[in-house]
Design a protein around this motif. Structure first.
Motif, PDB file in Angstrom:
ATOM      1  N   GLU A 129       0.854  -1.192   0.000  1.00  0.00           N
ATOM      2  CA  GLU A 129       0.000   0.000   0.000  1.00  0.00           C
ATOM      3  C   GLU A 129       0.887   1.237   0.000  1.00  0.00           C
ATOM      4  OE1 GLU A 129      -4.134  -0.468   1.657  1.00  0.00           O
ATOM      5  OE2 GLU A 129      -2.866  -0.799   3.429  1.00  0.00           O
ATOM      6  N   ARG A 130       1.870   1.194  -0.867  1.00  0.00           N
ATOM      7  CA  ARG A 130       2.951   2.177  -0.847  1.00  0.00           C
ATOM      8  C   ARG A 130       2.466   3.619  -0.845  1.00  0.00           C
ATOM      9  NH1 ARG A 130       5.718   5.167   0.266  1.00  0.00           N
ATOM     10  NH2 ARG A 130       7.831   5.790  -0.390  1.00  0.00           N
ATOM     11  N   LYS A 131       1.414   3.883  -1.612  1.00  0.00           N
ATOM     12  CA  LYS A 131       0.971   5.276  -1.767  1.00  0.00           C
ATOM     13  C   LYS A 131       0.473   5.890  -0.460  1.00  0.00           C
ATOM     14  CE  LYS A 131      -1.991   4.807  -5.259  1.00  0.00           C
ATOM     15  NZ  LYS A 131      -1.838   3.536  -6.010  1.00  0.00           N
ATOM     16  N   ARG A 132       0.124   5.024   0.516  1.00  0.00           N
ATOM     17  CA  ARG A 132      -0.473   5.561   1.730  1.00  0.00           C
ATOM     18  C   ARG A 132       0.562   5.949   2.775  1.00  0.00           C
ATOM     19  NH1 ARG A 132      -5.142   1.704   3.618  1.00  0.00           N
ATOM     20  NH2 ARG A 132      -5.854   3.635   4.608  1.00  0.00           N
ATOM     21  N   TYR A 133       1.831   5.835   2.374  1.00  0.00           N
ATOM     22  CA  TYR A 133       2.888   6.192   3.314  1.00  0.00           C
ATOM     23  C   TYR A 133       3.716   7.323   2.742  1.00  0.00           C
ATOM     24  CZ  TYR A 133       1.679   1.827   5.576  1.00  0.00           C
ATOM     25  OH  TYR A 133       0.991   0.831   6.208  1.00  0.00           O
ATOM     26  N   GLY A 134       4.518   7.971   3.596  1.00  0.00           N
ATOM     27  CA  GLY A 134       5.460   8.984   3.126  1.00  0.00           C
ATOM     28  C   GLY A 134       6.644   8.283   2.491  1.00  0.00           C
ATOM     29  N   GLU A 155      17.481  -6.332  -4.036  1.00  0.00           N
ATOM     30  CA  GLU A 155      17.755  -5.713  -5.343  1.00  0.00           C
ATOM     31  C   GLU A 155      16.462  -5.333  -6.050  1.00  0.00           C
ATOM     32  OE1 GLU A 155      20.687  -8.164  -7.457  1.00  0.00           O
ATOM     33  OE2 GLU A 155      21.799  -8.066  -5.552  1.00  0.00           O
ATOM     34  N   ARG A 156      15.436  -6.195  -5.902  1.00  0.00           N
ATOM     35  CA  ARG A 156      14.130  -5.866  -6.500  1.00  0.00           C
ATOM     36  C   ARG A 156      13.569  -4.614  -5.862  1.00  0.00           C
ATOM     37  NH1 ARG A 156      12.620 -11.148  -6.506  1.00  0.00           N
ATOM     38  NH2 ARG A 156      11.435 -10.970  -4.576  1.00  0.00           N
ATOM     39  N   TRP A 157      13.673  -4.500  -4.566  1.00  0.00           N
ATOM     40  CA  TRP A 157      13.141  -3.322  -3.890  1.00  0.00           C
ATOM     41  C   TRP A 157      13.917  -2.073  -4.292  1.00  0.00           C
ATOM     42  CZ3 TRP A 157      12.984  -6.029   1.540  1.00  0.00           C
ATOM     43  CH2 TRP A 157      11.854  -6.852   1.600  1.00  0.00           C
ATOM     44  N   ARG A 158      15.233  -2.251  -4.477  1.00  0.00           N
ATOM     45  CA  ARG A 158      16.049  -1.112  -4.892  1.00  0.00           C
ATOM     46  C   ARG A 158      15.608  -0.599  -6.257  1.00  0.00           C
ATOM     47  NH1 ARG A 158      21.065   0.474  -2.513  1.00  0.00           N
ATOM     48  NH2 ARG A 158      22.061  -1.397  -1.783  1.00  0.00           N
ATOM     49  N   ARG A 159      15.183  -1.529  -7.112  1.00  0.00           N
ATOM     50  CA  ARG A 159      14.796  -1.126  -8.475  1.00  0.00           C
ATOM     51  C   ARG A 159      13.488  -0.332  -8.480  1.00  0.00           C
ATOM     52  NH1 ARG A 159      17.122  -6.086 -10.195  1.00  0.00           N
ATOM     53  NH2 ARG A 159      15.155  -7.221 -10.159  1.00  0.00           N
ATOM     54  N   ARG A 160      12.675  -0.537  -7.451  1.00  0.00           N
ATOM     55  CA  ARG A 160      11.534   0.363  -7.287  1.00  0.00           C
ATOM     56  C   ARG A 160      12.135   1.716  -6.985  1.00  0.00           C
ATOM     57  NH1 ARG A 160       6.743  -2.342  -4.256  1.00  0.00           N
ATOM     58  NH2 ARG A 160       6.164  -0.149  -3.994  1.00  0.00           N
ATOM     59  N   LEU A 161      11.529   2.771  -7.422  1.00  0.00           N
ATOM     60  CA  LEU A 161      12.145   4.070  -7.175  1.00  0.00           C
ATOM     61  C   LEU A 161      11.584   4.732  -5.929  1.00  0.00           C
ATOM     62  CD1 LEU A 161      12.277   5.201 -10.872  1.00  0.00           C
ATOM     63  CD2 LEU A 161      14.092   4.208  -9.479  1.00  0.00           C
TER      64      LEU A 161
END
Lengths: 271, 383, 153
Positions: A129-134, A155-161
């Motif tokens: 629910e990424r959008k609901r956090y800062g 590494e996958r998480w790092r590729r998310r910006l």
């Protein structure tokens, strides 16, 4: 409470002494619901039972995941199991990371060593629910590059910006090009807003202690800092008395605890 | 047929009839009896098994039986045993497991004797209620405690003698019995040997069917009250419980802990004899083939090094920290956890400590130099 | 194009330094860059400058015979490399290697030491800036020594 049979469906070596097991419930086959931060008591037939945090995705209740480090007879035995083997599971027990309470804030996950495992379910939930956090930060300190858990996932998480990941190791080896130093250093330079951040820390107690000092130096209030405490556990249901930490039972008042509530006891030695 | 609340008088024969009725009803009747120069709880069949004419002399690290001049059956305080050995046994097999082609299968045993407890003191009733809170009223229920507790028949006794280390008056737990029993007795020794008996429950009333009794008169009841009042005046110890939780929780670094640590052997006797201490450990064992396993639950003590073992060492490494843990849990943390003190003032920990450590004295010493408001790194303000 | 004064003023290490001192310090400064793998300082060499890192990461290394160099700490943007310039015999105790492309401002040690001798207030101010860095590195080193993630004994 009696252990329920679960079967190992996959086994993955994370590091030299750490294995991640994925389990499926036995014949009764019910999905296993849990909240991030909770743990199970894992029973190895005839050997013993140990508390292990659940390290999988709460959104995948048909697959129960545990990351185990071999430090004693039972844990080493669990690490030596193969696909198809059966273990006993009691749980889930304990309190959860404040994923809902952190909505709208910056989230700062600080993990030390194996401490990334109990935090991972919370990371999954926040990212779902990424959008609901800062801003979201994962600050991770490991012993050395070979001790880093969940490399592929990191590494996958790092590729998310939209996630700030900063990893440091205590001791480097020749081919490491990342940071060398302790996790408190990366807490100092992480770009979260101390007035609107919720910090979730998990790792060896010394690391949590120093990390909390670093967070407080940055201006994060003790009511915004959560730690996962650990003590000797036998029953996990508040009867054996072993897990007491001041007036709290880690098995039912923890393991996740808000720091202001335990601040007084935390600073006393040998409590 | 008697009713709950009825008060009658029975004699020794009546008591014998009661014990026989309980045995006939399938109860395992346990009560005080003399063994190895102490009064312990064991199987009894008749009043002849009770410690007739005995009393005890107790002090820090001291316990001795002494002959009385009369034939009192309950003329003593409490011994090293408490009823927790029956309700919360020192060893319980939790379950058995057997390996099979698919993995393993677990089987739970579920038998337990039904006990009739004879001679339960008020402090012990409170201790049982305290353990009820731990095992029956939390988020989880202990089935082994439950089955024994639900089937237990309680014959209480109000104390006619105050022990040398007793402080139930300070803790509000006696000496008069005030509920939680099926039947309650007060022994009257003024030129006779009768018992005023109060019926506490329907089960208690039913058990009285074969027991000869006469209604209690006003003078019987007055005599019983007098026994209790006299006992209350003769407590061996006192404990000031004023803000005891705050007192201990703000004095975790008090120098008195070093003082008691120099004396404490960490032998754990106090935890064994304390009627409310409940800590246990579990052991997983197998037979030689490795195909059959058992999990056994055993009494444990926070005084052992293993108790707080984690990551290669004990959190409570020093004896100082372990004594502090025991005492602050008993008198302070327990209140946070369960809403009452964990101490019932029975004095066993004082009597059975080999070096006579006295928690009433330790509390007093800490209170005398209470650091009410400690400024960081500076002088203490006076309390 | 920024002046050295401006560059230094923006660097966290010199934050709040009085303009006249900034000018003094800038008088001892020059901008440098290093490609990945280049060494900023070498153990045993004369400690005649220290570096304020503006961009990139630097590994503080120790050469151990028979092994590849061991990185004991990494230093990044906003931080400084080099404390031995402050103390006789003014010799570097470690190697420092650029891990990636590094932009740094080098400060001439001899020049700065002389200015600090002439103006003790400047000297005191610089000491107050250096000491926290050194203490922090000691603290970090001790935590690394504790090996908190190691196997329990």
């Amino acid at each position: 409470m009696v252990p329920r049979p679960f079967r190992i469906i996959s086994r993955h070596r994370e590091t030299r002494d750490t294995i991640t097991l994925a389990l499926m419930p036995g014949p009764d086959g019910q999905a296993f619901s849990f909240e991030p931060g909770q743990f199970n008591m894992l029973y190895l037939f005839g050997v013993g039972e140990i508390p292990v945090s659940i390290s999988g995705d709460p959104a995948s209740p048909r697959r129960l995941v545990h990351t185990v480090r071999a430090v004693g007879a039972t844990s080493a035995g669990l690490c030596g199991l193969a696909r198809g083997d059966m273990i006993g599971v009691r749980g889930p027990f304990g309190t959860a990371w404040p994923v809902a309470d952190a909505l709208g804030s910056d989230v700062v996950f600080v993990a030390g060593g194996l401490g990334l495992a109990p935090l991972r379910p919370a990371i999954y939930q926040v990212l779902s629910e990424r959008k609901r956090y800062g801003r979201v930060f994962l600050l991770y300190g490991a012993r050395g590059p070979q001790d880093i858990l969940y490399r592929a996932e990191l590494e996958r998480w790092r590729r998310r910006l939209d996630v700030d990941i900063d990893i440091t190791v205590d001791h480097a080896t020749g081919d490491w090009h990342g940071s060398v130093g302790v996790v408190t250093e990366i807490v100092k330079r992480a770009g979260f807003d101390p007035d609107h951040a919720v910090a979730m820390i998990c790792g060896p107690e010394i690391m949590m202690r120093f990390t909390m000092a670093a967070l407080q130096d940055r201006g994060v209030a003790t009511e915004q800092i959560y730690v996962s405490m650990e003590r000797n556990m036998k029953c996990a249901i508040g009867f054996c008395g072993h897990c007491q930490f001041g007036p709290s039972f880690i098995c039912k008042d923890g393991p996740v605890m808000r720091f202001d509530r335990i601040e007084n006891v935390f600073s006393v030695r040998e409590v | 047929m008697l009713d709950t609340g009825d008060k009658v008088v029975i004699d020794r024969d009546g008591l014998g009839q009661l014990l026989a009725a309980l045995a006939a009803d399938g109860y395992r009747v346990v009560g005080p009896t003399v063994r190895d120069r102490a009064i312990v709880y064991d199987d009894i069949a008749s009043p002849a098994d009770l410690p007739e004419g005995w009393t005890d002399r107790q002090d820090g690290g001291k316990y001795e039986l002494e002959r009385r001049g009369d034939r009192a059956l309950f003329g003593y305080a409490v011994g090293p045993h408490s009823w927790k050995q029956f309700l919360h046994p020192p060893m319980v097999r939790l379950w058995r497991a057997e390996r099979n082609a698919k993995g393993f299968e677990i089987e739970v045993d579920s038998d337990a004797p039904k006990f009739a407890f004879i001679g339960v003191r008020s402090c012990e009733l409170h201790a049982i209620r305290i353990q009820d809170k731990v095992f029956l009223e939390g988020p989880a229920v202990d089935p082994h405690y439950r089955v024994r507790r639900d089937s237990a028949f309680v014959v209480a006794v109000s104390c006619g003698e105050a022990g040398g280390t007793c402080f139930c008056v300070s803790m509000g737990t006696g000496p008069g019995v005030d509920g939680g029993f099926d039947l309650a007795l007060t022994e009257l020794l003024d030129g006779r040997q009768d018992f005023v008996l109060e019926v506490g429950t329907a089960a208690g009333a039913a058990m009285m069917a074969e027991v000869s009794a006469r209604p209690a008169g006003a003078d019987d009841l007055a005599a019983a009250d007098a026994v209790v009042a006299r006992t209350a005046q003769r407590m061996g110890r006192t404990m000031d419980t004023e803000d005891i939780k705050g007192l201990l929780q703000r004095n975790l670094e008090h120098p008195r802990w070093d003082d008691v640590a120099a004396r404490c052997l960490t032998c754990g006797n106090c935890t064994m004899v304390c009627p409310t201490c409940f800590c246990t450990t579990v052991e997983d064992v197998t037979d030689l083939s490795g195909d059959k396993a058992e999990r056994v639950r055993l009494w444990d003590s926070c005084f052992t090094m293993d108790f707080s073992y984690i990551h290669g060492g004990s959190v409570r490494h020093t004896g100082r920290s372990r004594y502090r843990q025991w005492m602050t849990h008993k008198l302070a943390s327990w209140i946070d956890q369960f809403g009452t003190s964990g101490c019932v003032g029975c004095g066993r920990c004082i009597t059975w400590c080999p070096v006579g450590i006295d928690i009433t004295e330790e509390t007093r010493a800490i209170r005398e130099t209470d650091t009410k408001q400690k400024r960081k790194g500076g002088a203490d303000e006076d309390a | 194009m920024k002046t050295l004064d401006q560059i230094l003023a923006e660097h966290p290490f010199f934050a709040g330094l009085e303009p006249r001192y900034l000018a003094l310090v800038a008088g001892c400064a020059k901008n440098l860059h290093f490609e990945a793998g280049e060494y900023l300082i070498r153990e045993g060499e004369s400690a005649d400058q220290f570096f304020v890192i503006r961009h990139g990461k630097v590994a503080v290394e120790v050469h151990v015979p028979g092994r590849p160099p061991v990185t004991v700490q990494t230093v990044g943007e906003g931080e400084i490399v080099g404390a031995s310039w402050l103390l006789p015999p003014y010799r570097w105790a470690y190697d420092a290697k650029a891990i990636d492309f590094v932009r740094a401002t080098a400060l001439d040690a001899k020049c700065l030491r002389e200015k600090c001798e002439e103006d003790h207030d400047l000297g005191y101010d610089l000491m107050k800036r250096f000491l926290p860095v050194v203490v922090s590195r000691l603290h970090t080193t001790r935590m690394q020594l504790l090996d908190v993630y190691g196997s329990p004994r």
